[in-house]
Motif scaffolding. Structure first.
Motif, mmCIF file in Angstrom:
data_model
loop_
_atom_site.group_PDB
_atom_site.id
_atom_site.type_symbol
_atom_site.label_atom_id
_atom_site.label_comp_id
_atom_site.label_asym_id
_atom_site.label_seq_id
_atom_site.Cartn_x
_atom_site.Cartn_y
_atom_site.Cartn_z
ATOM 1 N N GLY A 62 -7.371 3.766 1.765
ATOM 2 C CA GLY A 62 -7.823 4.080 0.412
ATOM 3 C C GLY A 62 -8.521 5.427 0.298
ATOM 4 O O GLY A 62 -8.249 6.188 -0.630
ATOM 5 N N PRO A 63 -9.414 5.769 1.247
ATOM 6 C CA PRO A 63 -10.066 7.071 1.156
ATOM 7 C C PRO A 63 -9.096 8.258 1.240
ATOM 8 O O PRO A 63 -9.420 9.350 0.807
ATOM 9 N N TRP A 110 0.859 -1.177 0.000
ATOM 10 C CA TRP A 110 0.000 0.000 0.000
ATOM 11 C C TRP A 110 0.893 1.223 0.000
ATOM 12 O O TRP A 110 1.862 1.304 0.763
ATOM 13 N N LEU A 111 0.562 2.202 -0.843
ATOM 14 C CA LEU A 111 1.402 3.382 -1.029
ATOM 15 C C LEU A 111 0.561 4.661 -1.025
ATOM 16 O O LEU A 111 -0.448 4.730 -1.725
ATOM 17 N N PRO A 112 0.996 5.694 -0.293
ATOM 18 C CA PRO A 112 0.273 6.971 -0.342
ATOM 19 C C PRO A 112 0.582 7.683 -1.659
ATOM 20 O O PRO A 112 1.718 7.705 -2.118
ATOM 21 N N MET A 113 -0.433 8.240 -2.265
ATOM 22 C CA MET A 113 -0.272 8.909 -3.556
ATOM 23 C C MET A 113 -0.873 10.306 -3.517
ATOM 24 O O MET A 113 -1.793 10.567 -2.749
ATOM 25 N N PRO A 114 -0.379 11.177 -4.388
ATOM 26 C CA PRO A 114 -1.001 12.507 -4.513
ATOM 27 C C PRO A 114 -2.443 12.365 -5.010
ATOM 28 O O PRO A 114 -2.815 11.346 -5.598
ATOM 29 N N PRO A 115 -3.261 13.388 -4.800
ATOM 30 C CA PRO A 115 -4.662 13.339 -5.246
ATOM 31 C C PRO A 115 -4.786 12.988 -6.727
ATOM 32 O O PRO A 115 -4.035 13.478 -7.563
ATOM 33 N N GLU A 171 -6.512 7.016 -11.336
ATOM 34 C CA GLU A 171 -5.873 6.767 -12.625
ATOM 35 C C GLU A 171 -5.275 5.367 -12.688
ATOM 36 O O GLU A 171 -5.418 4.655 -13.688
ATOM 37 N N LEU A 172 -4.582 4.963 -11.611
ATOM 38 C CA LEU A 172 -3.932 3.655 -11.589
ATOM 39 C C LEU A 172 -4.948 2.515 -11.615
ATOM 40 O O LEU A 172 -4.773 1.536 -12.338
ATOM 41 N N ILE A 173 -6.015 2.652 -10.849
ATOM 42 C CA ILE A 173 -7.033 1.598 -10.821
ATOM 43 C C ILE A 173 -7.723 1.495 -12.176
ATOM 44 O O ILE A 173 -7.955 0.397 -12.685
#
Length: 153
Positions: free
Chosen positions: A92-93, A66-71, A76-78
């Motif tokens: 996830g939220p 699990w990785l934190p991502m920018p908004p 996009e990845l999913i």
């Protein structure tokens, strides 16, 4: 680690995958590893987590990170790769992305790119600058020495 979060045993077949993930994570400047909620997690210096292992969390059928991502990145990845990327529970939220590590879904180039993005997303500016400047020494298990500064008279 609190008593409510026992360490989940790792299947022998997953040990090489976790070792590979660990090596990628610990190659970042001042990266460290410690248990968080019963799973290995990697932190940017003394700051925030940039990666957490998902060892079949709550009976999930996958081994993942699990990785934190920018908004916006999570969506996009999913959309681009739903077989490999997913919205993890709890975090996830907040924009975190889950990336499956177990074969045949593992894409280690993708994992490496996303680890770098996650590290930069949470790292203090000094650490982020070190990574962007190409300073990612091999992890020795010790904290790197501070950078030397010119002496003033």
């Amino acid at each position: 680690m609190s008593p409510g979060h026992p360490v989940r045993p790792l299947a022998r077949r997953h040990a090489p995958l976790v070792a590979r993930l660990r090596a990628l994570c610990l190659a970042f400047p001042e990266a460290s590893e410690r248990l968080s909620h019963g799973e290995p997690a990697w932190f940017a210096g003394k700051g925030k987590a940039f990666a957490m292992l998902d060892n079949h969390h709550h009976g999930a059928e996958h081994l993942a990170v699990w990785l934190p991502m920018p908004p916006g990145v999570q969506e996009e990845l999913i959309a681009a790769d739903p077989a490999r990327c997913f919205r993890p529970p709890y975090v996830g939220p907040a924009g975190w992305i889950g990336v499956r590590l177990d074969p045949p879904r593992a894409d280690w180039d993708l994992v490496a790119r996303l680890l770098r993005e996650a590290f930069l997303h949470v790292a203090r500016p000094r650490l982020g600058a070190r990574l962007r400047d190409g300073d990612a020494p091999a992890h020795t298990g010790r904290s790197p020495r501070g950078t030397s500064r010119p002496r003033t008279r």
